[in-house]
Scaffold this motif. Structure first.
Motif, PDB file in Angstrom:
ATOM      1  N   CYS A   1       0.807  -1.227   0.000  1.00 29.58           N
ATOM      2  CA  CYS A   1       0.000   0.000   0.000  1.00 29.58           C
ATOM      3  C   CYS A   1       0.838   1.274   0.000  1.00 29.58           C
ATOM      4  O   CYS A   1       0.316   2.351  -0.282  1.00 29.58           O
ATOM      5  N   LEU A   2       2.126   1.174   0.330  1.00 31.92           N
ATOM      6  CA  LEU A   2       2.967   2.369   0.390  1.00 31.92           C
ATOM      7  C   LEU A   2       2.930   3.145  -0.923  1.00 31.92           C
ATOM      8  O   LEU A   2       2.858   4.375  -0.949  1.00 31.92           O
TER       9      LEU A   2
ATOM     10  N   GLU B   1      -9.247   0.503   3.865  1.00 26.87           N
ATOM     11  CA  GLU B   1     -10.053  -0.638   3.415  1.00 26.87           C
ATOM     12  C   GLU B   1     -10.113  -0.683   1.885  1.00 26.87           C
ATOM     13  O   GLU B   1     -10.132  -1.759   1.279  1.00 26.87           O
ATOM     14  N   LYS B   2     -10.139   0.510   1.290  1.00 22.83           N
ATOM     15  CA  LYS B   2     -10.196   0.565  -0.173  1.00 22.83           C
ATOM     16  C   LYS B   2      -8.918  -0.006  -0.800  1.00 22.83           C
ATOM     17  O   LYS B   2      -8.969  -0.718  -1.809  1.00 22.83           O
ATOM     18  N   GLN B   3      -7.776   0.289  -0.190  1.00 23.03           N
ATOM     19  CA  GLN B   3      -6.505  -0.247  -0.683  1.00 23.03           C
ATOM     20  C   GLN B   3      -6.465  -1.769  -0.558  1.00 23.03           C
ATOM     21  O   GLN B   3      -6.082  -2.476  -1.497  1.00 23.03           O
ATOM     22  N   ILE B   4      -6.832  -2.269   0.621  1.00 25.79           N
ATOM     23  CA  ILE B   4      -6.806  -3.714   0.862  1.00 25.79           C
ATOM     24  C   ILE B   4      -7.764  -4.422  -0.087  1.00 25.79           C
ATOM     25  O   ILE B   4      -7.458  -5.488  -0.642  1.00 25.79           O
ATOM     26  N   SER B   5      -8.936  -3.816  -0.307  1.00 21.07           N
ATOM     27  CA  SER B   5      -9.920  -4.409  -1.212  1.00 21.07           C
ATOM     28  C   SER B   5      -9.355  -4.506  -2.635  1.00 21.07           C
ATOM     29  O   SER B   5      -9.539  -5.519  -3.328  1.00 21.07           O
ATOM     30  N   ARG B   6      -8.663  -3.456  -3.051  1.00 18.61           N
ATOM     31  CA  ARG B   6      -8.082  -3.453  -4.386  1.00 18.61           C
ATOM     32  C   ARG B   6      -6.992  -4.525  -4.511  1.00 18.61           C
ATOM     33  O   ARG B   6      -6.885  -5.220  -5.532  1.00 18.61           O
ATOM     34  N   ILE B   7      -6.174  -4.669  -3.478  1.00 21.35           N
ATOM     35  CA  ILE B   7      -5.123  -5.684  -3.481  1.00 21.35           C
ATOM     36  C   ILE B   7      -5.726  -7.086  -3.602  1.00 21.35           C
ATOM     37  O   ILE B   7      -5.273  -7.908  -4.403  1.00 21.35           O
TER      38      ILE B   7
ATOM     39  N   SER C   1      -4.630   9.085  -1.858  1.00 23.73           N
ATOM     40  CA  SER C   1      -5.569   9.564  -0.828  1.00 23.73           C
ATOM     41  C   SER C   1      -6.790   8.659  -0.732  1.00 23.73           C
ATOM     42  O   SER C   1      -7.930   9.080  -0.906  1.00 23.73           O
ATOM     43  N   MET C   2      -6.526   7.394  -0.477  1.00 22.16           N
ATOM     44  CA  MET C   2      -7.601   6.413  -0.499  1.00 22.16           C
ATOM     45  C   MET C   2      -8.232   6.216   0.886  1.00 22.16           C
ATOM     46  O   MET C   2      -8.930   5.266   1.134  1.00 22.16           O
ATOM     47  N   GLY C   3      -7.987   7.099   1.797  1.00 21.94           N
ATOM     48  CA  GLY C   3      -8.600   7.001   3.111  1.00 21.94           C
ATOM     49  C   GLY C   3      -7.742   7.635   4.189  1.00 21.94           C
ATOM     50  O   GLY C   3      -6.575   7.946   3.971  1.00 21.94           O
TER      51      GLY C   3
END
Length: 481
Positions: free
Chosen positions: A102-103, A117-123, A109-111
Protein backbone atom coordinates in the motif's frame (compact mmCIF):
# COMPACT_ATOMS: atom_id res chain seq x y z
CA UNK A 1 -1.31 -8.34 -35.43
CA UNK A 2 1.42 -7.91 -32.84
CA UNK A 3 1.51 -4.61 -30.96
CA UNK A 4 5.00 -3.30 -30.37
CA UNK A 5 5.34 -2.06 -26.81
CA UNK A 6 9.05 -1.27 -26.48
CA UNK A 7 12.00 -1.19 -28.84
CA UNK A 8 15.67 -0.68 -28.00
CA UNK A 9 17.92 0.15 -30.97
CA UNK A 10 21.71 0.48 -31.12
CA UNK A 11 22.14 0.52 -27.33
CA UNK A 12 25.65 0.95 -25.90
CA UNK A 13 26.21 0.77 -22.12
CA UNK A 14 29.68 0.62 -20.63
CA UNK A 15 29.02 -1.11 -17.32
CA UNK A 16 32.46 -2.52 -16.54
CA UNK A 17 35.13 -4.57 -18.26
CA UNK A 18 33.16 -7.80 -17.99
CA UNK A 19 29.55 -6.82 -18.67
CA UNK A 20 28.46 -4.15 -21.14
CA UNK A 21 26.15 -3.74 -24.13
CA UNK A 22 27.33 -3.07 -27.68
CA UNK A 23 24.84 -2.29 -30.45
CA UNK A 24 22.15 -4.09 -28.45
CA UNK A 25 18.60 -4.22 -29.77
CA UNK A 26 15.34 -5.88 -28.78
CA UNK A 27 11.60 -5.59 -29.46
CA UNK A 28 8.99 -6.39 -26.80
CA UNK A 29 5.37 -6.99 -27.77
CA UNK A 30 2.25 -6.56 -25.63
CA UNK A 31 0.93 -9.91 -24.45
CA UNK A 32 4.14 -11.83 -25.19
CA UNK A 33 6.79 -13.41 -22.98
CA UNK A 34 10.30 -12.84 -24.34
CA UNK A 35 13.24 -14.77 -22.93
CA UNK A 36 16.84 -13.65 -22.81
CA UNK A 37 19.70 -16.03 -22.15
CA UNK A 38 23.38 -15.45 -21.54
CA UNK A 39 26.40 -16.62 -19.58
CA UNK A 40 28.11 -14.58 -16.88
CA UNK A 41 29.68 -11.54 -18.53
CA UNK A 42 27.33 -11.60 -21.53
CA UNK A 43 25.72 -8.31 -20.45
CA UNK A 44 22.33 -9.82 -19.76
CA UNK A 45 21.87 -8.14 -16.35
CA UNK A 46 22.87 -4.79 -17.86
CA UNK A 47 19.81 -5.10 -20.13
CA UNK A 48 17.52 -4.72 -17.10
CA UNK A 49 19.55 -1.72 -15.92
CA UNK A 50 19.44 -0.07 -19.36
CA UNK A 51 15.70 -0.54 -19.91
CA UNK A 52 14.81 0.62 -16.40
CA UNK A 53 17.01 3.73 -16.32
CA UNK A 54 19.44 2.38 -13.71
CA UNK A 55 22.30 2.85 -16.15
CA UNK A 56 22.76 5.69 -18.62
CA UNK A 57 22.91 4.89 -22.31
CA UNK A 58 26.08 5.97 -24.08
CA UNK A 59 24.45 5.56 -27.48
CA UNK A 60 21.20 4.27 -28.89
CA UNK A 61 17.52 4.95 -28.39
CA UNK A 62 14.59 3.40 -26.55
CA UNK A 63 11.11 3.70 -28.08
CA UNK A 64 7.76 3.10 -26.40
CA UNK A 65 4.76 2.85 -28.71
CA UNK A 66 7.07 3.97 -31.55
CA UNK A 67 7.91 7.21 -29.70
CA UNK A 68 11.50 7.90 -28.57
CA UNK A 69 11.80 8.22 -24.79
CA UNK A 70 14.53 9.10 -22.32
CA UNK A 71 14.44 7.02 -19.12
CA UNK A 72 16.24 8.74 -16.27
CA UNK A 73 16.03 6.48 -13.25
CA UNK A 74 13.75 3.78 -11.91
CA UNK A 75 11.08 6.21 -10.66
CA UNK A 76 10.56 7.57 -14.16
CA UNK A 77 10.62 4.06 -15.63
CA UNK A 78 7.85 2.98 -13.27
CA UNK A 79 5.77 6.03 -14.25
CA UNK A 80 6.07 4.77 -17.83
CA UNK A 81 4.94 1.31 -16.70
CA UNK A 82 8.35 -0.44 -16.71
CA UNK A 83 8.97 -2.56 -13.60
CA UNK A 84 12.05 -4.67 -12.82
CA UNK A 85 11.99 -7.52 -10.31
CA UNK A 86 15.32 -9.01 -9.23
CA UNK A 87 16.18 -12.01 -7.06
CA UNK A 88 16.51 -9.74 -4.01
CA UNK A 89 13.22 -7.95 -3.35
CA UNK A 90 12.86 -4.35 -2.14
CA UNK A 91 10.29 -4.71 0.63
CA UNK A 92 10.80 -3.09 4.05
CA UNK A 93 11.18 -5.86 6.64
CA UNK A 94 9.65 -3.80 9.47
CA UNK A 95 6.33 -3.42 7.65
CA UNK A 96 3.77 -6.13 6.98
CA UNK A 97 3.32 -7.25 3.38
CA UNK A 98 0.01 -5.39 3.01
CA UNK A 99 1.63 -2.17 4.27
CA UNK A 100 4.49 -2.57 1.81
CA UNK A 101 2.02 -3.04 -1.04
CA UNK A 102 0.00 0.00 0.00
CA UNK A 103 2.97 2.37 0.39
CA UNK A 104 3.06 3.10 -3.35
CA UNK A 105 -0.66 3.92 -3.31
CA UNK A 106 -0.61 6.47 -0.46
CA UNK A 107 -0.51 9.44 -2.83
CA UNK A 108 -3.92 8.38 -4.11
CA UNK A 109 -5.57 9.56 -0.83
CA UNK A 110 -7.60 6.41 -0.50
CA UNK A 111 -8.60 7.00 3.11
CA UNK A 112 -7.58 8.45 6.48
CA UNK A 113 -6.24 5.19 7.91
CA UNK A 114 -3.31 3.26 6.51
CA UNK A 115 -3.71 0.78 5.00
CA UNK A 116 -7.24 1.83 4.05
CA UNK A 117 -10.05 -0.64 3.41
CA UNK A 118 -10.20 0.56 -0.17
CA UNK A 119 -6.51 -0.25 -0.68
CA UNK A 120 -6.81 -3.71 0.86
CA UNK A 121 -9.92 -4.41 -1.21
CA UNK A 122 -8.08 -3.45 -4.39
CA UNK A 123 -5.12 -5.68 -3.48
CA UNK A 124 -7.38 -8.67 -2.85
CA UNK A 125 -9.22 -8.09 -6.12
CA UNK A 126 -5.93 -8.09 -8.05
CA UNK A 127 -4.80 -11.22 -6.18
CA UNK A 128 -7.96 -12.96 -7.40
CA UNK A 129 -7.37 -11.78 -11.00
CA UNK A 130 -3.83 -13.22 -10.99
CA UNK A 131 -4.77 -16.22 -8.82
CA UNK A 132 -2.06 -15.32 -6.31
CA UNK A 133 -2.32 -16.40 -2.67
CA UNK A 134 -0.32 -14.29 -0.18
CA UNK A 135 -0.26 -13.85 3.59
CA UNK A 136 -0.84 -10.10 3.69
CA UNK A 137 -0.45 -9.85 7.48
CA UNK A 138 2.99 -11.53 7.40
CA UNK A 139 6.37 -9.76 7.39
CA UNK A 140 8.43 -10.11 4.17
CA UNK A 141 11.42 -11.72 5.91
CA UNK A 142 9.21 -14.69 6.85
CA UNK A 143 8.14 -15.32 3.23
CA UNK A 144 9.85 -17.56 0.70
CA UNK A 145 11.47 -16.34 -2.53
CA UNK A 146 8.47 -17.15 -4.70
CA UNK A 147 6.03 -15.41 -2.35
CA UNK A 148 8.18 -12.25 -2.27
CA UNK A 149 8.51 -12.22 -6.06
CA UNK A 150 4.78 -12.79 -6.54
CA UNK A 151 4.15 -9.89 -4.14
CA UNK A 152 6.39 -7.65 -6.27
CA UNK A 153 4.60 -8.80 -9.43
CA UNK A 154 1.32 -7.96 -7.70
CA UNK A 155 2.64 -4.51 -6.78
CA UNK A 156 3.65 -3.87 -10.40
CA UNK A 157 0.21 -5.01 -11.60
CA UNK A 158 -1.49 -2.73 -9.04
CA UNK A 159 0.51 0.23 -10.34
CA UNK A 160 -0.42 -0.29 -14.00
CA UNK A 161 2.59 -2.22 -15.26
CA UNK A 162 2.97 -2.44 -19.05
CA UNK A 163 6.43 -4.03 -19.23
CA UNK A 164 7.62 -6.50 -16.59
CA UNK A 165 11.32 -7.45 -16.49
CA UNK A 166 12.22 -10.49 -14.36
CA UNK A 167 15.95 -10.52 -13.67
CA UNK A 168 17.16 -14.02 -12.69
CA UNK A 169 14.45 -14.48 -10.05
CA UNK A 170 14.02 -18.26 -10.42
CA UNK A 171 17.51 -19.44 -9.43
CA UNK A 172 16.29 -21.10 -6.21
CA UNK A 173 12.84 -22.19 -7.31
CA UNK A 174 11.60 -25.76 -7.09
CA UNK A 175 9.87 -27.29 -10.10
CA UNK A 176 6.48 -26.70 -8.46
CA UNK A 177 7.34 -23.03 -7.84
CA UNK A 178 8.38 -22.62 -11.47
CA UNK A 179 4.99 -23.93 -12.57
CA UNK A 180 3.23 -21.45 -10.26
CA UNK A 181 5.27 -18.55 -11.66
CA UNK A 182 4.45 -19.67 -15.21
CA UNK A 183 0.71 -19.68 -14.42
CA UNK A 184 0.87 -16.10 -13.13
CA UNK A 185 2.93 -14.92 -16.14
CA UNK A 186 0.40 -16.52 -18.50
CA UNK A 187 -2.38 -14.49 -16.83
CA UNK A 188 -0.33 -11.30 -17.16
CA UNK A 189 0.27 -12.16 -20.80
CA UNK A 190 -3.49 -12.47 -21.37
CA UNK A 191 -3.90 -8.97 -19.94
CA UNK A 192 -1.56 -7.53 -22.57
CA UNK A 193 1.54 -7.05 -20.42
CA UNK A 194 4.92 -7.48 -22.15
CA UNK A 195 7.26 -9.70 -20.12
CA UNK A 196 11.04 -10.02 -20.45
CA UNK A 197 12.51 -13.02 -18.65
CA UNK A 198 16.29 -12.79 -18.07
CA UNK A 199 17.87 -16.16 -17.31
CA UNK A 200 21.09 -18.15 -17.32
CA UNK A 201 19.31 -21.52 -17.53
CA UNK A 202 18.32 -22.69 -21.00
CA UNK A 203 15.70 -25.11 -19.63
CA UNK A 204 13.97 -22.47 -17.48
CA UNK A 205 13.88 -19.75 -20.12
CA UNK A 206 12.58 -21.99 -22.90
CA UNK A 207 9.56 -23.03 -20.89
CA UNK A 208 6.65 -20.72 -21.61
CA UNK A 209 8.44 -18.01 -23.61
CA UNK A 210 7.31 -16.97 -27.11
CA UNK A 211 10.75 -15.96 -28.38
CA UNK A 212 14.31 -16.01 -27.16
CA UNK A 213 17.32 -13.71 -27.49
CA UNK A 214 20.81 -15.10 -26.82
CA UNK A 215 23.44 -12.60 -25.66
CA UNK A 216 27.17 -13.02 -25.93
CA UNK A 217 29.77 -10.32 -25.31
CA UNK A 218 27.13 -7.62 -24.97
CA UNK A 219 25.59 -8.36 -28.38
CA UNK A 220 22.58 -10.33 -29.58
CA UNK A 221 24.19 -13.48 -30.96
CA UNK A 222 21.00 -15.32 -31.92
CA UNK A 223 17.21 -14.95 -32.00
CA UNK A 224 14.88 -17.95 -31.81
CA UNK A 225 11.11 -18.24 -32.16
CA UNK A 226 9.38 -20.83 -30.01
CA UNK A 227 9.04 -23.34 -32.85
CA UNK A 228 12.82 -23.10 -33.41
CA UNK A 229 13.81 -23.94 -29.82
CA UNK A 230 16.55 -26.55 -29.75
CA UNK A 231 18.51 -26.62 -26.45
CA UNK A 232 21.63 -27.97 -28.19
CA UNK A 233 21.72 -25.18 -30.78
CA UNK A 234 20.86 -22.50 -28.21
CA UNK A 235 23.71 -23.58 -25.94
CA UNK A 236 26.16 -23.59 -28.85
CA UNK A 237 25.19 -20.03 -29.70
CA UNK A 238 25.66 -19.04 -26.03
CA UNK A 239 29.19 -20.45 -26.14
CA UNK A 240 29.96 -19.13 -29.63
CA UNK A 241 30.60 -22.75 -30.60
CA UNK A 242 28.64 -23.01 -33.85
CA UNK A 243 30.09 -23.98 -37.20
CA UNK A 244 29.69 -21.75 -40.22
CA UNK A 245 28.31 -24.53 -42.48
CA UNK A 246 25.62 -25.27 -39.89
CA UNK A 247 24.24 -21.74 -40.23
CA UNK A 248 24.12 -21.64 -44.02
CA UNK A 249 20.64 -23.07 -44.43
CA UNK A 250 18.94 -20.19 -46.23
CA UNK A 251 18.32 -20.96 -49.91
CA UNK A 252 18.50 -17.98 -52.24
CA UNK A 253 17.42 -17.55 -55.85
CA UNK A 254 20.07 -16.48 -58.38
CA UNK A 255 19.28 -15.30 -61.89
CA UNK A 256 21.62 -12.57 -63.14
CA UNK A 257 25.16 -12.80 -64.45
CA UNK A 258 27.54 -11.04 -62.05
CA UNK A 259 29.26 -7.83 -63.05
CA UNK A 260 31.20 -5.39 -60.92
CA UNK A 261 28.99 -2.85 -59.14
CA UNK A 262 30.94 -1.21 -56.27
CA UNK A 263 34.70 -1.29 -55.74
CA UNK A 264 37.05 0.06 -53.07
CA UNK A 265 40.64 0.52 -54.25
CA UNK A 266 43.16 0.92 -51.45
CA UNK A 267 40.91 2.99 -49.18
CA UNK A 268 42.67 4.50 -46.18
CA UNK A 269 41.52 6.68 -43.29
CA UNK A 270 42.81 7.36 -39.80
CA UNK A 271 41.05 4.15 -38.65
CA UNK A 272 41.75 1.64 -41.46
CA UNK A 273 44.43 0.88 -44.06
CA UNK A 274 44.51 -0.22 -47.70
CA UNK A 275 40.98 -1.63 -47.84
CA UNK A 276 40.20 -3.33 -51.14
CA UNK A 277 36.86 -5.01 -51.74
CA UNK A 278 34.32 -5.52 -54.52
CA UNK A 279 30.56 -5.90 -54.73
CA UNK A 280 29.12 -7.65 -57.75
CA UNK A 281 25.58 -7.16 -59.01
CA UNK A 282 23.19 -9.37 -57.10
CA UNK A 283 25.70 -9.93 -54.27
CA UNK A 284 25.19 -9.49 -50.52
CA UNK A 285 28.42 -8.54 -48.75
CA UNK A 286 28.95 -8.54 -44.99
CA UNK A 287 31.56 -6.72 -42.91
CA UNK A 288 32.65 -7.84 -39.43
CA UNK A 289 35.24 -6.15 -37.22
CA UNK A 290 36.73 -8.65 -34.75
CA UNK A 291 37.10 -6.21 -31.87
CA UNK A 292 34.00 -4.04 -32.19
CA UNK A 293 31.60 -6.08 -34.33
CA UNK A 294 30.47 -3.24 -36.59
CA UNK A 295 33.26 -1.46 -38.43
CA UNK A 296 32.00 2.05 -37.72
CA UNK A 297 34.77 3.98 -39.58
CA UNK A 298 34.08 2.13 -42.84
CA UNK A 299 30.34 2.50 -42.34
CA UNK A 300 30.77 6.28 -42.01
CA UNK A 301 32.78 6.41 -45.24
CA UNK A 302 30.06 4.50 -47.10
CA UNK A 303 27.51 6.78 -45.41
CA UNK A 304 29.23 9.73 -47.10
CA UNK A 305 30.11 11.29 -43.74
CA UNK A 306 33.80 10.41 -43.32
CA UNK A 307 36.69 11.44 -45.56
CA UNK A 308 39.49 9.13 -46.65
CA UNK A 309 43.17 10.07 -46.94
CA UNK A 310 44.03 7.67 -49.74
CA UNK A 311 42.47 5.34 -52.27
CA UNK A 312 39.20 5.57 -54.21
CA UNK A 313 35.63 4.27 -54.18
CA UNK A 314 33.85 3.51 -57.46
CA UNK A 315 30.16 2.89 -58.20
CA UNK A 316 30.30 1.37 -61.66
CA UNK A 317 32.34 3.83 -63.70
CA UNK A 318 31.53 6.73 -61.39
CA UNK A 319 34.09 7.77 -58.78
CA UNK A 320 32.53 8.67 -55.43
CA UNK A 321 33.90 11.39 -53.20
CA UNK A 322 33.95 10.25 -49.53
CA UNK A 323 33.03 12.91 -46.99
CA UNK A 324 30.83 14.87 -49.40
CA UNK A 325 27.74 14.19 -47.32
CA UNK A 326 25.02 11.60 -46.93
CA UNK A 327 22.55 13.24 -49.32
CA UNK A 328 25.17 13.44 -52.09
CA UNK A 329 25.85 9.70 -51.83
CA UNK A 330 22.10 9.04 -52.07
CA UNK A 331 21.91 11.12 -55.26
CA UNK A 332 24.74 9.04 -56.73
CA UNK A 333 22.91 5.76 -56.13
CA UNK A 334 23.54 4.51 -52.58
CA UNK A 335 20.60 3.91 -50.23
CA UNK A 336 20.60 3.26 -46.50
CA UNK A 337 18.45 1.18 -44.16
CA UNK A 338 19.11 1.77 -40.48
CA UNK A 339 18.35 -0.23 -37.33
CA UNK A 340 14.80 0.29 -36.14
CA UNK A 341 13.85 1.61 -39.64
CA UNK A 342 14.79 5.06 -38.35
CA UNK A 343 14.60 6.57 -41.83
CA UNK A 344 10.81 6.17 -41.97
CA UNK A 345 8.43 8.98 -41.01
CA UNK A 346 5.98 7.41 -38.51
CA UNK A 347 3.30 10.05 -39.10
CA UNK A 348 3.21 9.55 -42.89
CA UNK A 349 1.43 6.72 -44.66
CA UNK A 350 3.50 3.85 -45.95
CA UNK A 351 2.69 5.00 -49.49
CA UNK A 352 4.15 8.45 -48.82
CA UNK A 353 7.23 6.93 -47.18
CA UNK A 354 7.64 4.77 -50.25
CA UNK A 355 7.71 7.67 -52.74
CA UNK A 356 9.21 10.50 -50.69
CA UNK A 357 12.81 9.74 -51.76
CA UNK A 358 11.97 9.83 -55.47
CA UNK A 359 9.40 12.64 -55.45
CA UNK A 360 11.53 14.72 -57.85
CA UNK A 361 11.05 12.21 -60.66
CA UNK A 362 7.25 12.37 -60.25
CA UNK A 363 7.07 16.16 -60.50
CA UNK A 364 6.56 18.43 -63.47
CA UNK A 365 7.01 22.17 -62.98
CA UNK A 366 6.97 21.75 -59.21
CA UNK A 367 3.68 19.81 -59.23
CA UNK A 368 3.49 16.15 -58.30
CA UNK A 369 1.91 13.89 -60.89
CA UNK A 370 -0.59 12.11 -58.68
CA UNK A 371 -1.52 9.48 -61.25
CA UNK A 372 2.10 8.47 -61.74
CA UNK A 373 2.66 8.29 -57.98
CA UNK A 374 -0.40 6.04 -57.51
CA UNK A 375 0.68 3.77 -60.35
CA UNK A 376 4.19 3.44 -58.88
CA UNK A 377 2.80 2.68 -55.42
CA UNK A 378 0.41 0.05 -56.79
CA UNK A 379 3.20 -1.63 -58.76
CA UNK A 380 5.56 -1.64 -55.76
CA UNK A 381 2.81 -3.03 -53.51
CA UNK A 382 2.45 -6.00 -55.83
CA UNK A 383 6.20 -6.64 -55.83
CA UNK A 384 6.38 -6.38 -52.02
CA UNK A 385 3.43 -8.69 -51.49
CA UNK A 386 1.48 -6.02 -49.61
CA UNK A 387 -2.16 -5.14 -50.35
CA UNK A 388 -2.37 -1.62 -51.84
CA UNK A 389 -4.93 -0.53 -49.23
CA UNK A 390 -2.50 -1.51 -46.46
CA UNK A 391 -0.12 1.20 -47.71
CA UNK A 392 -2.63 3.86 -46.64
CA UNK A 393 -1.99 3.20 -42.94
CA UNK A 394 0.74 5.10 -41.13
CA UNK A 395 4.25 3.71 -40.84
CA UNK A 396 3.76 3.58 -37.06
CA UNK A 397 0.94 1.03 -37.56
CA UNK A 398 2.89 -1.21 -39.96
CA UNK A 399 4.31 -4.55 -38.89
CA UNK A 400 8.04 -5.30 -38.96
CA UNK A 401 8.04 -6.93 -42.41
CA UNK A 402 6.08 -4.07 -43.98
CA UNK A 403 8.48 -1.50 -42.52
CA UNK A 404 11.46 -3.41 -43.84
CA UNK A 405 9.96 -3.66 -47.33
CA UNK A 406 9.10 0.05 -47.46
CA UNK A 407 12.59 0.98 -46.20
CA UNK A 408 14.17 -0.96 -49.07
CA UNK A 409 11.75 -0.37 -51.95
CA UNK A 410 11.88 3.41 -51.52
CA UNK A 411 15.57 3.24 -52.52
CA UNK A 412 14.78 0.93 -55.42
CA UNK A 413 12.23 3.48 -56.66
CA UNK A 414 14.95 6.11 -56.25
CA UNK A 415 17.11 3.99 -58.62
CA UNK A 416 19.76 3.25 -56.00
CA UNK A 417 22.07 0.43 -57.09
CA UNK A 418 23.65 -0.27 -53.70
CA UNK A 419 21.82 -0.43 -50.36
CA UNK A 420 23.66 -0.43 -47.04
CA UNK A 421 22.09 -2.15 -44.02
CA UNK A 422 23.14 -1.00 -40.55
CA UNK A 423 22.25 -3.57 -37.85
CA UNK A 424 18.79 -3.84 -39.37
CA UNK A 425 17.82 -7.16 -37.76
CA UNK A 426 18.66 -6.24 -34.16
CA UNK A 427 15.63 -7.16 -32.08
CA UNK A 428 13.93 -8.61 -35.18
CA UNK A 429 11.08 -11.12 -34.99
CA UNK A 430 10.57 -14.12 -37.27
CA UNK A 431 8.33 -12.10 -39.60
CA UNK A 432 11.07 -9.55 -40.23
CA UNK A 433 13.78 -12.18 -40.70
CA UNK A 434 11.63 -13.97 -43.28
CA UNK A 435 11.16 -10.60 -44.97
CA UNK A 436 14.94 -10.17 -45.09
CA UNK A 437 15.30 -13.44 -46.99
CA UNK A 438 12.73 -12.17 -49.51
CA UNK A 439 14.72 -8.96 -49.86
CA UNK A 440 17.99 -10.81 -50.47
CA UNK A 441 16.31 -12.89 -53.16
CA UNK A 442 15.21 -9.58 -54.67
CA UNK A 443 18.83 -8.35 -54.73
CA UNK A 444 19.98 -11.49 -56.50
CA UNK A 445 17.17 -11.24 -59.03
CA UNK A 446 17.38 -7.49 -59.78
CA UNK A 447 21.16 -7.23 -59.70
CA UNK A 448 21.33 -4.87 -56.73
CA UNK A 449 24.26 -4.80 -54.32
CA UNK A 450 23.68 -5.09 -50.57
CA UNK A 451 26.28 -4.29 -47.89
CA UNK A 452 25.47 -5.55 -44.40
CA UNK A 453 26.99 -4.24 -41.17
CA UNK A 454 25.80 -6.21 -38.14
CA UNK A 455 26.85 -6.75 -34.55
CA UNK A 456 25.62 -10.35 -34.93
CA UNK A 457 28.31 -12.47 -36.60
CA UNK A 458 26.01 -15.47 -37.01
CA UNK A 459 23.48 -13.28 -38.83
CA UNK A 460 26.12 -12.33 -41.40
CA UNK A 461 27.06 -15.98 -41.95
CA UNK A 462 23.41 -16.83 -42.63
CA UNK A 463 22.54 -13.98 -44.99
CA UNK A 464 25.66 -12.92 -46.89
CA UNK A 465 27.30 -14.40 -49.99
CA UNK A 466 30.71 -12.99 -49.07
CA UNK A 467 32.06 -11.70 -45.74
CA UNK A 468 35.12 -9.52 -45.07
CA UNK A 469 36.63 -9.96 -41.61
CA UNK A 470 38.57 -6.92 -40.34
CA UNK A 471 41.04 -6.57 -37.49
CA UNK A 472 42.64 -3.27 -36.50
CA UNK A 473 41.55 -1.60 -39.69
CA UNK A 474 42.73 -4.29 -42.11
CA UNK A 475 40.99 -7.14 -43.92
CA UNK A 476 42.40 -10.34 -42.42
CA UNK A 477 40.05 -12.93 -43.92
CA UNK A 478 37.43 -13.40 -46.66
CA UNK A 479 34.64 -15.95 -46.46
CA UNK A 480 32.59 -17.02 -49.47
CA UNK A 481 29.64 -19.39 -49.72
Amino acid sequence: MKTECLRAAGIWVDSDRVSSLKEFGIILYSGEITGMLGLVGSGITVVADALSGRKKLEKGQIYMDHTPVQIRGMAQAEKMGIYVISEKTIFLDDLRLEENLCLSQRQESMGITFPSEKQISRIRRCMEELKIQLKLKEYPKKLGSLECHLAEILRAYLMGCRILILNHIANRYTRKELEKLKDVLDLLKEKGIAILLLESSCERVCKGTDSLYVLRGGRVEGIFERKEYDPGKIKRVMLGDYEIPDTQKTKFFYENDKTLLLEARGLESTAFKELCFQVEKGEVIGFWEEENGICQPLLKVLWGEEKTVKGSLWLGEKKLKPGCGHSDFVKQGIGYVESGMQGLFPGLTMAKNLTISSIGRMSVGGRIRGGLEKAIVADAAGQMGIAAKELEKSAAEADSREKLMISIYRWILNRCQVIIFHNVLEGADLLMRDGMVEVINLAHKKGLGFLMFSSNKKELYELCDHIYILNRGQIVEELRK
